[in-house]
Design an enzyme around this catalytic site. Structure first.
Site, PDB file in Angstrom:
ATOM      1  N   HIS A   1      54.416  -1.898 -10.822  1.00 29.85           N
ATOM      2  CA  HIS A   1      53.573  -2.759 -11.662  1.00 29.85           C
ATOM      3  C   HIS A   1      52.532  -3.507 -10.825  1.00 29.85           C
ATOM      4  CE1 HIS A   1      52.220  -5.866 -14.386  1.00 29.85           C
ATOM      5  NE2 HIS A   1      52.791  -6.815 -13.657  1.00 29.85           N
TER       6      HIS A   1
ATOM      7  N   HIS B   1      51.108 -11.123  -7.290  1.00 30.63           N
ATOM      8  CA  HIS B   1      51.010 -12.037  -8.431  1.00 30.63           C
ATOM      9  C   HIS B   1      52.337 -12.426  -9.070  1.00 30.63           C
ATOM     10  CE1 HIS B   1      51.100  -8.462 -11.147  1.00 30.63           C
ATOM     11  NE2 HIS B   1      51.507  -9.326 -12.057  1.00 30.63           N
TER      12      HIS B   1
ATOM     13  N   GLU C   1      57.110 -16.258  -8.901  1.00 22.77           N
ATOM     14  CA  GLU C   1      57.800 -16.447 -10.166  1.00 22.77           C
ATOM     15  C   GLU C   1      59.117 -15.682 -10.210  1.00 22.77           C
ATOM     16  OE1 GLU C   1      57.020 -18.450 -12.421  1.00 22.77           O
ATOM     17  OE2 GLU C   1      57.772 -17.755 -14.359  1.00 22.77           O
ATOM     18  N   ASP C   2      59.121 -14.469  -9.700  1.00 22.11           N
ATOM     19  CA  ASP C   2      60.257 -13.576  -9.926  1.00 22.11           C
ATOM     20  C   ASP C   2      61.103 -13.268  -8.692  1.00 22.11           C
ATOM     21  OD1 ASP C   2      59.320 -13.433 -12.487  1.00 22.11           O
ATOM     22  OD2 ASP C   2      58.292 -11.506 -12.233  1.00 22.11           O
TER      23      ASP C   2
ATOM     24  N   ASP D   1      46.695  -7.478 -14.869  1.00 18.12           N
ATOM     25  CA  ASP D   1      48.136  -7.551 -15.110  1.00 18.12           C
ATOM     26  C   ASP D   1      48.433  -7.199 -16.567  1.00 18.12           C
ATOM     27  OD1 ASP D   1      50.880  -8.435 -14.890  1.00 18.12           O
ATOM     28  OD2 ASP D   1      50.266 -10.371 -15.741  1.00 18.12           O
TER      29      ASP D   1
ATOM     30  N   ASP E   1      26.779   7.126 -33.000  1.00 17.59           N
ATOM     31  CA  ASP E   1      27.024   6.922 -31.572  1.00 17.59           C
ATOM     32  C   ASP E   1      28.456   7.269 -31.187  1.00 17.59           C
ATOM     33  OD1 ASP E   1      28.070   4.849 -32.947  1.00 17.59           O
ATOM     34  OD2 ASP E   1      27.220   3.257 -31.693  1.00 17.59           O
TER      35      ASP E   1
END
Ligand code: MN
Length: 492
Positions: free
Chosen positions: A47, A71, A75-76, A139, A260
């Site tokens: 990811h 990123h 947090e994780d 993300d 278009d």
């Protein structure tokens, strides 16, 4: 997927120091996330690699790509933000911190409250460093691509939030590529039936036209070269499926009326070449009345520039043609991210580029970010009021009008001449005595139409604003100034 894929995907070649920096970030991220899996069963690091790849594709520089890899780390995982800072510096840790904070939104309250809270966070992050929002978009894009692995209630909630907040922000930042893909992915989850119908229609019609596009682009290329107009690239591509569906709805789902569906895009070196190429196209193929659009002289509110025309092409088939320079093309695809490339100086962060005086402010389009910041300063703590106006100004369709000197003023739809006056300057607003639109006198609650020339007549001294204006004006800038003036008048 490997780090090498990220490097290969980069729109611009990365320096060897850049690659080294990104590799270090990758080492830390893989170690921190070791053993963690995504819902799909793949290693979590996939990811972060995918997020970094999207950032590389839209041309972000090495620190942003590194922040993309890191990123989810604070947090994780057990690896802290402090450690990120020690190892990669304050700039990268600020980016990671910004992305982490954007993810922490309370789920309490009504949908409306949730929406506003979300929007407020996005805005604050944007004002601090736009790259935070760009990382968040990358993300989200990867999360949307893999949304199928989540339970269906979650799918709907995330898709709705993406459609309401992330896609409009990508649009506002001019990142057409991300906006288009986000909308298509959301469409699939929010309206599966119509998604399937549209997809089927596209499959049939696009399949038919593949050979035709190839043949047409080849012909154009030869024609242009014969006339001595250099061509950087000429290609045909089909419309994003959600946008196509919106158009089909307006035309009774009749594919024959969509002109278009396939656009031929011609990229040439200079603006002069753009107009030359347009002339040549019109000489050879009859243009359709009312479909020639010069977004080079009159850019769209998000900064988009291009020449558009619809012609009766080879075999009498109707075709949309877009002509632009390479720089315009990059800006259309990558928006603000492209400005980063065109204006980057190593020591300057986005904040400096956008907000510090005497640095290059890349384009008119960044004005709205500054405007948002100004309004927030003025309205101060009155959060709810701010958010309400923000929501209106941010998402409403914009119109543009001109000063008699030809400066373009962007306004929300239904804006009045009073809004226009305050948009020029608060001094002009506070002294407005009358207004002319296209040389005719109008009342002060007149709604400006797209493209009109507005002349504001002012008095020497500031005048007491009319309380009724608060009802008729549409911009928060005008509202807050009028309120302030009214308050002042009350004072002894
Ligand atoms: Mn993530």
């Amino acid at each position: 997927m490997t780090l090498e894929d990220v490097f290969k995907a980069s729109k611009f070649p990365l320096s060897s120091e850049g690659k080294k920096f990104i590799t270090d970030a990758f080492m830390v991220a893989s170690e921190a996330h070791v053993g963690q899996k995504r819902k799909s069963g793949v290693d979590y690091i996939e990811h972060t690699l995918e997020t970094a790849k999207i950032l590389a594709e839209i041309g972000m520089e090495s620190r942003t790509i590194a922040a993309g890899l890191l990123h989810d780390v604070p947090e994780d995982t057990a690896f802290t933000l402090e450690q990120v800072k020690e190892k990669f510096g304050a700039e990268v840790s600020d980016l990671v911190d910004g992305v982490t904070k954007l993810g922490k939104i309370k789920l309490r309250g009504s949908r409306e409250e949730y929406f506003l809270e979300n929007l407020r966070k996005m805005f604050l992050a944007m004002a601090a460093d736009i790259r935070v929002v760009i990382i968040k978009l990358a993300d989200r894009l990867h999360n949307m691509r893999t949304l199928g692995h989540l339970p269906s209630e979650k799918q709907e909630r995330i898709a709705r939030e993406t459609m309401e907040i992330y896609a409009p922000i990508a649009n506002r930042l001019g990142i057409g590529e991300i906006k288009g893909e986000l909308e298509d992915l959301c469409f699939k989850y929010l309206d599966p039936e119509n998604y399937a119908i549209t997809k089927k229609l596209v499959k049939k019609h696009i399949h038919e036209s593949d050979a035709y596009i190839k043949q047409t682009t080849d012909t154009y290329k030869k024609d242009l070269q014969k006339e001595g107009i250099p061509v950087i690239e000429i290609s045909g591509r089909s419309k994003h499926i959600y946008r196509l569906f919106k158009k089909l709805q307006q035309h009774d789902m009749d594919m024959q009326r969509i002109y278009d569906l396939v656009a031929i895009r011609i990229i040439v070196p200079t603006i002069t070449n753009c107009y030359e190429a347009l002339g040549l196209v019109h000489k050879k193929y009859r243009p359709m009345v009312g479909r020639i659009k010069d977004y080079i002289s009159l850019p769209k509110p998000n900064g988009y520039q291009s020449l558009h025309t619809t012609v009766f092409g080879p075999e009498g088939r109707i075709l949309e043609i877009q002509i632009r320079t390479q720089k315009m093309h990059d800006e259309a695809e990558f928006g603000i991210a492209a400005h980063w490339i065109y204006t980057e100086k190593e020591s300057k962060t986005w904040r400096n580029i956008i907000f510090r005086q005497n640095t290059v402010i890349p384009n008119k389009e960044l004005e709205w970010v500054k405007q948002l910041q100004e309004w927030q300063k003025e309205i101060g703590r009155d959060d709810e009021e701010f958010l309400k106006s923000l929501k209106i100004d941010f998402f409403k369709n914009h119109i543009f009008a001109f000063t008699p000197k030809g400066d373009i003023i962007h306004l929300p739809e239904e804006a009045t001449v009073v809004d226009f006056a305050y948009a020029i300057h608060s001094e002009v607003g506070s002294r407005i005595a009358g207004a002319k639109v296209d040389r005719k006198m109008v009342s002060l609650d007149y709604h400006i139409q797209n493209g009109q020339v507005v002349e504001i007549l002012t008095s020497k001294e500031p005048r007491k604003p009319n309380r009724d204006w608060l009802e008729s004006v549409k911009t928060s800038a005008a509202k807050s100034h009028i309120r302030k003036q009214l308050k002042k008048e009350k004072m002894p």
